[in-house]
Design a protein around this motif. Structure first.
Motif, PDB file in Angstrom:
ATOM      1  N   PHE A   1     -88.532  71.331 -15.117  1.00  0.00           N
ATOM      2  CA  PHE A   1     -86.880  71.272 -15.890  1.00  0.00           C
ATOM      3  C   PHE A   1     -86.364  72.253 -14.657  1.00  0.00           C
ATOM      4  O   PHE A   1     -87.100  73.608 -14.116  1.00  0.00           O
ATOM      5  CB  PHE A   1     -87.007  72.450 -16.704  1.00  0.00           C
TER       6      PHE A   1
ATOM      7  N   TYR B   1     -81.846  73.112 -14.660  1.00  0.00           N
ATOM      8  CA  TYR B   1     -81.099  73.566 -15.556  1.00  0.00           C
ATOM      9  C   TYR B   1     -80.318  74.257 -14.118  1.00  0.00           C
ATOM     10  O   TYR B   1     -80.063  74.752 -13.533  1.00  0.00           O
ATOM     11  CB  TYR B   1     -81.496  74.930 -16.553  1.00  0.00           C
TER      12      TYR B   1
ATOM     13  N   PRO C   1     -75.705  77.525 -19.468  1.00  0.00           N
ATOM     14  CA  PRO C   1     -77.037  76.343 -18.608  1.00  0.00           C
ATOM     15  C   PRO C   1     -77.128  75.453 -19.565  1.00  0.00           C
ATOM     16  O   PRO C   1     -77.333  75.458 -20.971  1.00  0.00           O
ATOM     17  CB  PRO C   1     -78.547  77.738 -18.624  1.00  0.00           C
TER      18      PRO C   1
ATOM     19  N   TYR D   1     -81.611  76.891 -11.674  1.00  0.00           N
ATOM     20  CA  TYR D   1     -82.776  77.316 -12.143  1.00  0.00           C
ATOM     21  C   TYR D   1     -83.782  76.191 -12.272  1.00  0.00           C
ATOM     22  O   TYR D   1     -83.885  74.759 -13.124  1.00  0.00           O
ATOM     23  CB  TYR D   1     -81.997  78.133 -13.193  1.00  0.00           C
TER      24      TYR D   1
ATOM     25  N   ASN E   1     -92.997  74.186 -17.869  1.00  0.00           N
ATOM     26  CA  ASN E   1     -93.077  74.643 -19.231  1.00  0.00           C
ATOM     27  C   ASN E   1     -95.422  74.419 -19.350  1.00  0.00           C
ATOM     28  O   ASN E   1     -95.469  73.470 -18.891  1.00  0.00           O
ATOM     29  CB  ASN E   1     -92.584  73.820 -20.473  1.00  0.00           C
TER      30      ASN E   1
ATOM     31  N   LYS F   1     -92.367  77.667 -24.546  1.00  0.00           N
ATOM     32  CA  LYS F   1     -91.714  78.936 -23.456  1.00  0.00           C
ATOM     33  C   LYS F   1     -91.695  78.986 -22.200  1.00  0.00           C
ATOM     34  O   LYS F   1     -92.233  77.574 -21.907  1.00  0.00           O
ATOM     35  CB  LYS F   1     -92.722  80.013 -23.833  1.00  0.00           C
ATOM     36  N   LEU F   2     -90.033  79.043 -22.152  1.00  0.00           N
ATOM     37  CA  LEU F   2     -89.953  78.532 -19.845  1.00  0.00           C
ATOM     38  C   LEU F   2     -90.702  79.394 -19.800  1.00  0.00           C
ATOM     39  O   LEU F   2     -89.889  80.696 -19.973  1.00  0.00           O
ATOM     40  CB  LEU F   2     -88.944  77.735 -20.628  1.00  0.00           C
TER      41      LEU F   2
ATOM     42  N   PHE G   1     -88.782  81.515 -15.976  1.00  0.00           N
ATOM     43  CA  PHE G   1     -87.500  80.466 -14.854  1.00  0.00           C
ATOM     44  C   PHE G   1     -87.742  81.062 -13.895  1.00  0.00           C
ATOM     45  O   PHE G   1     -88.274  82.362 -13.771  1.00  0.00           O
ATOM     46  CB  PHE G   1     -86.524  81.225 -15.193  1.00  0.00           C
ATOM     47  N   GLY G   2     -87.242  80.475 -12.672  1.00  0.00           N
ATOM     48  CA  GLY G   2     -87.734  81.128 -11.559  1.00  0.00           C
ATOM     49  C   GLY G   2     -85.644  81.910 -11.453  1.00  0.00           C
ATOM     50  O   GLY G   2     -85.098  82.289 -12.582  1.00  0.00           O
ATOM     51  N   HIS G   3     -84.665  82.756 -10.511  1.00  0.00           N
ATOM     52  CA  HIS G   3     -84.597  83.879 -10.223  1.00  0.00           C
ATOM     53  C   HIS G   3     -83.179  83.061 -10.039  1.00  0.00           C
ATOM     54  O   HIS G   3     -82.356  83.845  -9.740  1.00  0.00           O
ATOM     55  CB  HIS G   3     -84.444  84.520  -9.266  1.00  0.00           C
ATOM     56  N   GLY G   4     -83.398  81.796  -9.919  1.00  0.00           N
ATOM     57  CA  GLY G   4     -82.553  80.833  -9.332  1.00  0.00           C
ATOM     58  C   GLY G   4     -81.231  80.435  -7.957  1.00  0.00           C
ATOM     59  O   GLY G   4     -82.229  81.752  -7.248  1.00  0.00           O
TER      60      GLY G   4
END
Lengths: 112, 114
Positions: free
Chosen positions: B35, B37, B45, B90, B94, B101-102, B104-107
């Motif tokens: 994904f 976001y 987000p 982001y 999954n 539940k995902l 995430f990277g740091h953005g």
């Protein structure tokens, strides 16, 4: 569609204080999540719940408690607020299969 | 455990030029979904793109991404950025659990200037 409401929008507390954040959703989604958002650290999962009265710890659960007494609501408690945990706390939901998460507007926590 | 790595920090691009935001991942699972976001200033987000099919291009709002399991990547691209694309992006993974539940990277902050 639906709406996620987080209260309060801004929360100011004293160091050591117990603080509660609330999240309500009308998507009728089963799964709800609490994330902490810190600049440069991304979204880190604190707790999630796949149904009413279920609680699952995320990567950042230490120092936090959660409660899911109803399908539509999910609360997060900071057990003893610390200055290094000032951040934005985001609530999210997802339906069965869970591929898309919908986020609330967030609660910004300030600890004095 | 699972991990997602994104282009670090801030990416600055001139309006009208192309951009690519990198996303790579590590996981022991083969059944994965990805994904992107996007979070605009003072907003929540929201989902921009998603994919679970290897080597298939996915597009939305002028952005596109292709999941490449061979290189563990899901880079986000746009051929001509607009000022309104300035936001925090982001990447998330999954691993097939029905909980959704995902990880995430740091953005990555994308700043588009005139």
């Amino acid at each position: 569609g639906g709406i996620i409401t987080q209260t309060p929008k801004f929360l100011i507390g004293q160091e050591g204080q117990k603080l509660t954040l609330k999240c309500q959703q009308n998507f009728n989604h089963d799964t709800m999540y609490w994330y902490r958002q810190d600049s440069g650290k991304g979204l880190r999962l604190i707790y999630y719940s796949i149904t009413e009265n279920d609680l699952q710890k995320g990567d950042l659960s230490e120092g936090y408690d959660a409660s899911r007494e109803k399908k539509s609501s999910f609360s997060l408690t900071v057990t003893s607020a610390q200055k290094n945990e000032m951040a934005v706390f985001l609530c999210a939901t997802s339906g069965w299969g869970g591929f898309e998460q919908y986020f609330g507007p967030g609660t910004r926590l300030t600890v004095l | 455990g699972d991990s997602v790595t994104q282009t670090e920090g801030l990416v600055t691009v001139t309006e009208g030029l192309p951009v690519m935001l990198n996303c790579t991942y590590q996981t022991a699972y083969s059944d994965v979904a990805f994904f992107w976001y996007v979070q605009y200033l003072n907003e929540a987000p929201k989902l921009l793109l998603r994919s679970s099919t290897d080597n298939k291009r996915t597009e939305h709002q002028g952005f596109h991404a292709t999941l490449h399991k061979s290189s563990s990547s899901f880079h986000l691209q746009k051929s001509s950025v607009q000022l309104s694309d300035s936001a925090l992006y982001y990447c998330a993974l999954n691993t097939g659990a029905n909980t959704g539940k995902l990880t995430f990277g740091h953005g990555t902050i994308l700043r588009v200037h005139p």
